[in-house]
Each structure stands twice: as structure tokens, then as C-alpha cells.
Design a protein around this motif. Structure first.
Motif, mmCIF file in Angstrom:
data_model
loop_
_atom_site.group_PDB
_atom_site.id
_atom_site.type_symbol
_atom_site.label_atom_id
_atom_site.label_comp_id
_atom_site.label_asym_id
_atom_site.label_seq_id
_atom_site.Cartn_x
_atom_site.Cartn_y
_atom_site.Cartn_z
ATOM 1 N N LEU A 149 0.834 -1.197 0.000
ATOM 2 C CA LEU A 149 0.000 0.000 0.000
ATOM 3 C C LEU A 149 0.869 1.247 0.000
ATOM 4 C CD1 LEU A 149 0.200 1.225 3.138
ATOM 5 C CD2 LEU A 149 -1.342 -0.683 3.599
ATOM 6 N N TYR A 150 0.231 2.364 -0.355
ATOM 7 C CA TYR A 150 0.829 3.681 -0.199
ATOM 8 C C TYR A 150 0.075 4.398 0.913
ATOM 9 C CZ TYR A 150 3.180 3.266 -4.763
ATOM 10 O OH TYR A 150 3.956 2.873 -5.811
ATOM 11 N N VAL A 151 0.810 4.985 1.832
ATOM 12 C CA VAL A 151 0.190 5.863 2.814
ATOM 13 C C VAL A 151 0.177 7.260 2.199
ATOM 14 C CG1 VAL A 151 0.290 6.840 5.124
ATOM 15 C CG2 VAL A 151 1.072 4.496 4.723
ATOM 16 N N GLU A 152 -1.016 7.852 2.088
ATOM 17 C CA GLU A 152 -1.167 9.176 1.485
ATOM 18 C C GLU A 152 -1.253 10.214 2.601
ATOM 19 O OE1 GLU A 152 -1.020 9.288 -1.708
ATOM 20 O OE2 GLU A 152 -1.717 7.343 -2.451
ATOM 21 N N PHE A 153 -0.248 11.077 2.665
ATOM 22 C CA PHE A 153 -0.234 12.135 3.665
ATOM 23 C C PHE A 153 -0.671 13.449 3.025
ATOM 24 C CE2 PHE A 153 2.991 9.210 5.501
ATOM 25 C CZ PHE A 153 2.392 8.997 6.734
ATOM 26 N N GLN A 154 -1.630 14.116 3.662
ATOM 27 C CA GLN A 154 -2.126 15.382 3.146
ATOM 28 C C GLN A 154 -1.044 16.459 3.230
ATOM 29 O OE1 GLN A 154 -5.100 15.516 1.848
ATOM 30 N NE2 GLN A 154 -6.276 13.888 2.803
ATOM 31 N N VAL A 178 4.094 7.343 0.850
ATOM 32 C CA VAL A 178 5.131 6.431 1.347
ATOM 33 C C VAL A 178 4.676 5.004 1.103
ATOM 34 C CG1 VAL A 178 6.436 5.668 3.352
ATOM 35 C CG2 VAL A 178 5.853 8.090 3.107
ATOM 36 N N GLU A 179 5.506 4.263 0.392
ATOM 37 C CA GLU A 179 5.160 2.884 0.040
ATOM 38 C C GLU A 179 5.570 1.916 1.144
ATOM 39 O OE1 GLU A 179 5.668 -0.251 -3.685
ATOM 40 O OE2 GLU A 179 6.973 1.513 -3.554
ATOM 41 N N LEU A 180 4.664 1.020 1.494
ATOM 42 C CA LEU A 180 4.941 -0.042 2.466
ATOM 43 C C LEU A 180 4.580 -1.374 1.828
ATOM 44 C CD1 LEU A 180 3.442 1.538 5.731
ATOM 45 C CD2 LEU A 180 5.813 1.627 4.926
ATOM 46 N N GLY A 181 5.542 -2.298 1.822
ATOM 47 C CA GLY A 181 5.310 -3.602 1.207
ATOM 48 C C GLY A 181 4.640 -4.583 2.156
#
Length: 327
Positions: A283-288, A302-305
Motif C-alpha cells: 500500500l501507499y500511505v497518502e499524507f495530506q 510512502v510505500e509499504l510492502g
């Protein structure tokens, strides 16, 4: 839904486009030397988007409110569509962009098996709305997506209504106000789908505001997924995501890293991780914007596998995971 008129008051629209021009990379990894150049181009790109929107939809000078469809066929349709958030004539049109549509042209990209539609409201001298959204042919999911889009448009119109003074006088920039949005689609597995909306609002001032919203769906049970649906151990997931994103942001932002803002924006609070773009590999965590740094660094992905998240036991019902177990 993002907070309007407040925390994103200084973000160029170029960062919306970057999310789609570079879907496989993190904006956190942008070279900090490119930020001034990106900011300088922002107004020109924003003007181009507005120009393309008007060229593709305004066929005459009459007020227009419609739901456009970018289906494979380019034939026009006049089937009426109900829009409770507005009044006046409502039509449905077909206007398919090219398969390789350039994000900087203001056109919504196409995705296999997805019909592009647009909530479009434009009247000369009035704030404009142009929100693209996907249709999958699943009545329950499509209804939920449309409800989200209509809620965004309604909130914008409420802001517009509040802008007029007691004497009805409108701000000088009133006719240039607009709400525009595009989306991207990811399929973590054949059982789930992930939609990421980038919605930009301009309501006067030097720059507009950006909101990033992710809607994730369970295609088997036809419902929206929440954070607790994604992991067998949600609390562990929060802790992992907090630690991993904090470290990655500090490393990738380098001298531009504001460790205090990063620590606050990545704290293990569900509110900090409510926008997740699900992919086949994680997933990608999308930070505003402003969540983990100043406006100049833009929104962060930020990509997390799946391997990094394995201790929290990602749900096999969302990802194609065999023999999932904690580590």
C-alpha cells in the motif's frame, strides 16, 4: 473529506498531477531542488487544466450542469440524470479522452474495465465544478462513490454560498473559483479495489487547496473497507506504519525533513492513516499537505510492502496472500 478554506491554503496544483504522472514512486523522494521549479509551474498548469475543462465541456454560453461519461463510445447521449444538489437542466454526455491522456492536459486517465464519469456544473461568471469519478458496474459500490462525489460538490457550494456578504456582494475572485478532481484506480487483488481521489479547490488567494481521499472496497461483499478490515492485528499495523513511515520520510526528505511535524503526522493514530492506496504488493500511505511538513514539500506518498507489514497480518481477503501468518 478535507478541511476547506484552512490548512491547505498554499498548495500548487502541480502536486495533484504528480500523483498520476508518477504512480509507482513516492513524492517524498522528490529531489528538494525541484520544488521551486514545480511551484513556479503551478499557476500555468492550473490555467491549462481549466482551459481543457472548458474546451471539452462548454459547447455554448448557456448554463450547464451535467454528468459526463468517458465510455469507449464517443456518441452523445441526452439521458437525464438526477442531481439533488443543484437545479436546472441536467444532461449526460459522452466524451472519452485518449487512452494515453496527458495528466497535464486536464484529462482524466482511463483504466481497464472502468467507465469515467464527471460531475460538471458550469455557469458563466459562477464558480465551476468538475469532478471525475469511476463507475464499475456494481450498483452498491457505484452508489457509494457517487454519494462521496456529491458530498464534495455540496460542501463546495455551501462554501460558495457563505462567501457572499450580507448585502449579497461577492469577492472579486468569485468567478474564478472552482472545484476540480481526478482519480486513480488500483486493484490489490480480484477481491478488492482501491480508488484515490485528488480534489483541488480554489476559492481566492494565491493558491488553492488540495485534498486526498482514498475509498477502498470489498468486491465480494460490496462494501467499503475500513482500516480494521485490512489487518488481523490493526493495532500492530498502526504501530508498524507509524515507525516505518516516520523513518522513510526523515530519510527521503533529508534537509527538508521537519522531524517534529513528521512525528506528529505519523503518530499511531488512525486519523493519520485513513487514506491508504492499496496495491498488489502492499500500500501507499497518502499524507495530506501540511500533515508531515510545510507546503513546499507537497503531499507525501510512502510505500509499504506486504513483507514490511507482515507482523500485522495483512488480510488475505484483500490481498492475494497464501498461508498468511505473523512474523
Amino acid at each position: 473529506m478535507f478541511h476547506r478554506q484552512a490548512i491547505f491554503a498554499a498548495l500548487p496544483i502541480v502536486f495533484i498531477l504528480a500523483l498520476f504522472a508518477f504512480p509507482g514512486s513516492s513524492l517524498a523522494a522528490w529531489d528538494k531542488e525541484k520544488v521551486p521549479e514545480a511551484a513556479a509551474r503551478a499557476e500555468a498548469i492550473g490555467a491549462e487544466i481549466k482551459k481543457e475543462t472548458k474546451q471539452s465541456s462548454a459547447k455554448d454560453d448557456t448554463p450547464k450542469e451535467s454528468t459526463e461519461s468517458s465510455a469507449p463510445s464517443k456518441e452523445s447521449s441526452t439521458a437525464p440524470q438526477k442531481d439533488e444538489a443543484s437545479s436546472g437542466p441536467v444532461t449526460a454526455e459522452s466524451n472519452a479522452p485518449a487512452e494515453d491522456a496527458d495528466p497535464e492536459s486536464g484529462e482524466q486517465a482511463n483504466f481497464p474495465g472502468v467507465e469515467n464519469r464527471r460531475l460538471l456544473r458550469e455557469t458563466e461568471g459562477e464558480p465551476q465544478v468538475s469532478l471525475w469519478y469511476p463507475v464499475f458496474g456494481n450498483p452498491l459500490i457505484d452508489k457509494d462513490i457517487l454519494k462521496f462525489i456529491e458530498s464534495e460538490a455540496k460542501a463546495f457550494h455551501e462554501d460558495v454560498a457563505e462567501a457572499s456578504g450580507e448585502d449579497g456582494e461577492k469577492p472579486a475572485s468569485y468567478s474564478t473559483w472552482d472545484l476540480s478532481g481526478i482519480f486513480s484506480v488500483e486493484r490489490p487483488s480480484d477481491r478488492a479495489i482501491s480508488i484515490t481521489f485528488n480534489i483541488y479547490m480554489y476559492s481566492g488567494g494565491a493558491h488553492g487547496n488540495l485534498g486526498i481521499d482514498c475509498l477502498n472496497y470489498d468486491l465480494v461483499n460490496n462494501r467499503r473497507l475500513n482500516f480494521n478490515d485490512l489487518f488481523k492485528d490493526p493495532q500492530k499495523a498502526l504501530q508498524l506504519m507509524s515507525e516505518l513511515t516516520s523513518k522513510k520520510l526523515v530519510r527521503s526528505l533529508g534537509e527538508d525533513a521537519d522531524e517534529e511535524m513528521i512525528a506528529e503526522g505519523t503518530a499511531p493514530d488512525p486519523a493519520n492513516f485513513k487514506n491508504l492506496t492499496l496495491t498488489p504488493n502492499g500500500l501507499y500511505v497518502e499524507f495530506q499537505p501540511y500533515q508531515v511538513g510545510p507546503w513546499s514539500i507537497g503531499p507525501q506518498r510512502v510505500e509499504l510492502g506486504l513483507e514490511e507489514l507482515a507482523p500485522a497480518q495483512p488480510a488475505p481477503s484483500v490481498w492475494n496472500i497464501k498461508n498468511a501468518s505473523s512474523k
